[in-house]
Write an enzyme that holds these catalytic residues in place. Structure first.
Site, PDB file in Angstrom:
ATOM      1  N   LYS A 197       0.829  -1.222   0.000  1.00 28.47           N
ATOM      2  CA  LYS A 197       0.000   0.000   0.000  1.00 28.47           C
ATOM      3  C   LYS A 197       0.855   1.261   0.000  1.00 28.47           C
ATOM      4  CE  LYS A 197      -4.125  -2.003   2.172  1.00 28.47           C
ATOM      5  NZ  LYS A 197      -3.672  -3.358   2.521  1.00 28.47           N
ATOM      6  N   MET A 198       1.764   1.343  -0.942  1.00 27.23           N
ATOM      7  CA  MET A 198       2.643   2.511  -1.045  1.00 27.23           C
ATOM      8  C   MET A 198       1.824   3.759  -1.378  1.00 27.23           C
ATOM      9  SD  MET A 198       6.030   0.916  -2.883  1.00 27.23           S
ATOM     10  CE  MET A 198       5.147   0.231  -4.273  1.00 27.23           C
TER      11      MET A 198
END
Length: 475
Positions: free
Chosen positions: A307-308
């Site tokens: 989940k950058m």
């Protein structure tokens, strides 16, 4: 057209609500004319004249035996709907663009009963997208949209599009009527008149909503063969078809040993193994290598659920450590599309464009999350702009995806629990595949906390696959 209508058109031109020249629209297109009815709130007499026209149009067809309410499309049509409500004595409803996160959490404010008729009022129609959003929210609240009244039709196909969907929709003015009168009265030149008519002719909106409809109708094989489906998405679809599984297992465990043990147990039954490597204790290069060997042996992909969400350059640096082993990665869209540009550049540099992909988080399954409807829409736009690298969206709602060439991955499946104490809400395979429209379903604790993860994974695999077959066979 009567004298009152002609007078309204001239007054709209006078106050600058009708503009001619070169204008960039919200869609990014350039238009030869622009209709800005927001300014009419500053001209009470003109506002009342316009609302009187709308009121007369509405009162012609009202059945007094059926409860009828008015709802203006936010935001420009709200003052119009308010005045019309006063003129006609019809109750008004307000549709929120986003549901409240407190109190009743309703999308529709006002008093109503299930099955009440609603007349939707809009200022201008181009594609009809804003009207459709309002109609959908009203219908979700068990209201019946009996009619749509639009003040100005840009004549680009939106009216026909909504009619094709079964909506009873009429406009009070068309742009052709407007420019004809303005030319006749000497307010615009012959050239401007021609430019508008040429624009209308050459900028018709495609009245084809098949992308939204076909995704859940098309079989995976058909979607893999679409010309716009990226190579990495084709790879996933072919894998799914070959193994007959649309199950993704989330191995949210604490140690490397647990991770490898779960991976070995579920490997024959999954299309994707979802990991949180940054949260697992004891991960080494040997752990990663073992995972890759299992993926090759049992034909599944590894997705690092990182989940950058940083700026493009930072995400690119982070992704350098993942591109070597993670087939897929998850990102948030909060920092915009340039983040994906950074990932794409790294993938191209390593010559892995047909082997690496991204899922963007468009919605979350946990209660109380802060993702809004507008955020989701903006995320969809980013996904469309980066189809070479974006495999699909992580979302919870059928109809979010714009194209059958993208995949919907939906977490939160558990047949033995309805949720946990931290806001996670679980659903059944039928909820996920049929109602929510998922292509790939994510199961975590329902499998890795089971007494026999291997047998449980097999059960979920068969249940999810059979539900998918039911979905495409019932269309």
């Amino acid at each position: 057209m009567n004298t009152d209508q002609r007078g309204i058109i001239l007054n709209l031109h006078e106050i600058g609500a009708l503009k001619f020249g070169t204008f960039q629209l919200k869609s990014g297109e350039t238009s030869t004319f622009y209709i800005d009815l927001r300014v009419i709130v500053s001209y009470p007499k003109l506002l009342q004249q316009i609302c009187s026209l709308v009121s007369v149009t509405i009162q012609k067809d009202i059945d007094e035996k059926i409860p009828t309410r008015l709802c203006g499309v936010p935001y420009t049509a709200l003052p119009i709907a308010t005045v019309v409500s006063i003129n006609t004595n019809l109750p008004m409803l307000i549709r929120r663009k986003e549901a409240k996160l407190y109190g009743t959490k309703k999308l529709i404010d006002g008093e109503y009963s299930c099955g009440d008729d609603v007349i939707v009022i809009e200022d201008v129609i181009s594609s009809g997208a804003s009207i459709l959003e309002t109609v959908e929210d009203l219908e979700k609240s068990n209201l019946n949209v009996s009619r749509v009244i639009v003040l100005v039709d840009r004549q680009q196909g939106g009216l026909q599009r909504l009619s094709n969907k079964g909506l009873n929709i009429t406009s009070i003015f068309t742009i052709t009527q407007i420019v004809d009168i303005l030319k006749r009265e000497g307010k615009i030149s012959e050239e401007k008149h021609k430019n508008v008519l040429d624009y209308i002719k050459n900028h018709q909106i495609k009245n084809d909503d098949s992308d939204m409809i076909l995704r859940t109708k098309l079989a995976f094989q058909q979607r893999a063969e679409l010309g716009e489906t990226s190579k990495i998405t084709q790879k996933i679809l072919k894998l799914i078809i070959e193994k007959k599984t649309n199950l993704c297992v989330a191995a949210d465990v604490e140690s490397a040993d647990q991770l490898l043990k779960i991976a070995e147990q579920v490997a024959p039954h999954i299309c994707i193994l979802k990991t949180h490597i940054d949260a697992v204790i004891g991960v080494t290069e040997s752990t990663i290598k073992h995972l890759q060997q299992l993926a090759k042996q049992y034909n599944f992909l590894i997705m690092e659920d990182r989940k950058m969400a940083d700026i493009g350059n930072t995400v690119k640096l982070q992704y350098k450590k993942l591109v070597k082993w993670a087939d897929l990665v998850t990102v948030h869209s909060v920092s915009g599309g340039l983040m994906l540009k950074g990932i794409l550049e790294e993938v191209q540099q390593t010559d892995l464009l047909d082997k690496r992909g991204v899922f963007i988080i468009a919605e979350l399954s946990c209660e109380g999350n802060l993702i809004s409807q507008q955020y989701t829409k903006d995320t969809v736009k980013i996904a469309e702009d980066y189809k070479d690298i974006v495999v699909g969206l992580v979302c919870q709602t059928n109809g979010v995806l714009p194209s059958p060439s993208l995949l919907q991955l939906t977490p939160g499946v558990n047949i033995t629990s309805s949720g946990d104490s931290l806001g996670q809400k679980y659903q059944t395979p039928s909820d996920i595949i049929l109602t929510k429209g998922a292509d790939i379903a994510v199961v975590g604790r329902g499998i890795y906390e089971a007494t026999n993860p291997a047998e449980t994974a097999k059960y979920y695999k068969e249940s999810l696959w059979n539900t998918y077959l039911e979905r495409v066979s019932n269309q």
